[in-house]
Enzyme design. Structure first.
Site, PDB file in Angstrom:
ATOM      1  N   HIS A  12       0.832  -1.221   0.000  1.00  0.00           N
ATOM      2  CA  HIS A  12       0.000   0.000   0.000  1.00  0.00           C
ATOM      3  C   HIS A  12       0.864   1.269   0.000  1.00  0.00           C
ATOM      4  CE1 HIS A  12      -0.285  -0.663   4.666  1.00  0.00           C
ATOM      5  NE2 HIS A  12       0.759   0.099   4.390  1.00  0.00           N
ATOM      6  N   HIS A  59      -1.396   4.953   9.608  1.00  0.00           N
ATOM      7  CA  HIS A  59      -0.061   5.545   9.711  1.00  0.00           C
ATOM      8  C   HIS A  59      -0.158   6.873  10.455  1.00  0.00           C
ATOM      9  CE1 HIS A  59      -0.093   2.796   6.264  1.00  0.00           C
ATOM     10  NE2 HIS A  59       1.202   2.632   6.440  1.00  0.00           N
ATOM     11  N   HIS A 193      10.651  -3.547   3.066  1.00  0.00           N
ATOM     12  CA  HIS A 193      11.052  -2.140   2.981  1.00  0.00           C
ATOM     13  C   HIS A 193      11.438  -1.610   4.355  1.00  0.00           C
ATOM     14  CE1 HIS A 193       6.760  -1.675   4.013  1.00  0.00           C
ATOM     15  NE2 HIS A 193       6.872  -0.369   4.104  1.00  0.00           N
ATOM     16  N   GLU A 240       4.785  -5.275   8.338  1.00  0.00           N
ATOM     17  CA  GLU A 240       3.405  -5.105   7.834  1.00  0.00           C
ATOM     18  C   GLU A 240       2.850  -6.404   7.243  1.00  0.00           C
ATOM     19  OE1 GLU A 240       3.284  -0.358   6.653  1.00  0.00           O
ATOM     20  OE2 GLU A 240       3.448  -1.824   5.049  1.00  0.00           O
TER      21      GLU A 240
END
Ligand SMILES: [Fe+2]
Length: 305
Positions: A12, A59, A193, A240
């Protein structure tokens, strides 16, 4: 009876949302990313879910460090796009399904998963970017959405195993909802990431591809990956990926892999995407005793979780 027909996992990455909003999708860098979702959009159009349950993480948009729910279920009638620092994304308001969401909350909480119930919540790129990737950019979203926000931002996030078992409890909840609804569940975030620190920009394609393989074939193996391994192998934000295990837990043990896409990079992130479908069962072919035994097993599994 409502039923979950398929699961979708997708990164995302916020920069994907910015590329859509700034009309850069045809630029060569971004075309490589968006072209990987063309087939998925077709699949979604054909599948036409009545409701999507979207597992994502907030977030610091709806929540801050002041309140950090581990699992927060959106039970509101609508979820406006959040202002993430440069104004809300120009996407339609996400319409909820309060009736099914409340039913899921009741079933899952009574199965001993203590969800936070959100009757008011804004949603950020974690939810809206995968919606764009799978539904395109329509004036109105094609189906109601039940957001499920998971804390993967502040230690300690839930374990992969807990996420997988929550997926099973969600499936049980959906299947006990009396109305005939076709449901698709999304797991979002990842893949490898890291956005800050000395290892910023870390990508581990080998780890990501093995994760995709096992998501289809051996998800239980993935539930045993500890947090430190996710962080070491897939970067700080690679954690995540535990959210994908909620989606996977909500599906059958054996699934059909409909489609897969992986590319590096988008911004500083590996982009992974997979569509898994439950195998179709011929109605009325399963003897009632087998159905009862399967239901008892699933109940016992959830209790063990
Ligand atoms: Fe994220």
């Amino acid at each position: 009876m409502a039923r979950i027909v398929a699961g979708v996992a997708s990164s995302h990455v916020p920069a994907i949302g910015a590329a859509i909003d700034n009309k850069q999708t045809e630029e060569p860098y971004w075309k490589r990313v968006f072209s990987g979702f063309e087939k998925s959009k077709e699949w979604m159009k054909e599948t036409k879910p009545d409701v999507a349950i979207i597992v994502y993480n907030d977030h610091a948009s709806a929540f801050s460090v002041e309140i950090v729910p581990t699992f927060a279920l959106g039970c509101a009638a609508e979820f406006p796009p959040a202002d993430e620092g440069w104004g809300p994304r120009p996407v339609p308001t996400v319409v909820g399904h309060p009736e099914l969401a409340s039913h899921i909350a009741q079933s899952v909480i009574l199965d001993e998963f203590d969800l936070t119930i959100c009757n008011k919540m804004e949603v950020d790129h974690g939810l809206t970017v995968p919606m764009n990737l799978l539904f395109g950019s329509p004036k109105e979203w094609p189906c109601p959405v039940i957001p499920l926000a998971v804390n993967v931002v502040l230690y300690p996030p839930p374990t992969g195993h807990r996420c997988y078992m929550l997926g099973k409890a969600i499936r049980k909840a959906v299947e006990s909802y009396p109305k005939d609804l076709k449901v698709v569940i999304f797991g979002t975030g990842g893949m490898s990431h890291q956005i800050s620190g000395p290892r910023a920009g870390l990508i581990n394609s080998k780890f990501d591809k093995a994760f995709l393989d096992n998501l289809t074939k051996d998800p239980k193996k993935l539930t045993r990956i500890p947090h430190l391994e996710f962080m070491r192998e897939a970067g700080a934000e690679g954690i995540e990926m535990v959210m994908w295990l909620i989606m996977r837990g909500a599906l059958d043990d054996k699934v059909d892999e409909v489609y897969r896409f992986y590319t590096v990079p988008a911004s500083n992130t590996a982009v992974g995407h997979i569509i898994l479908a439950n195998r179709k069962r011929a109605a009325g072919k399963r003897p009632a005793s087998k159905i009862r035994r399967a239901a008892a097993r699933s109940k016992a599994d959830i209790r063990r979780g």
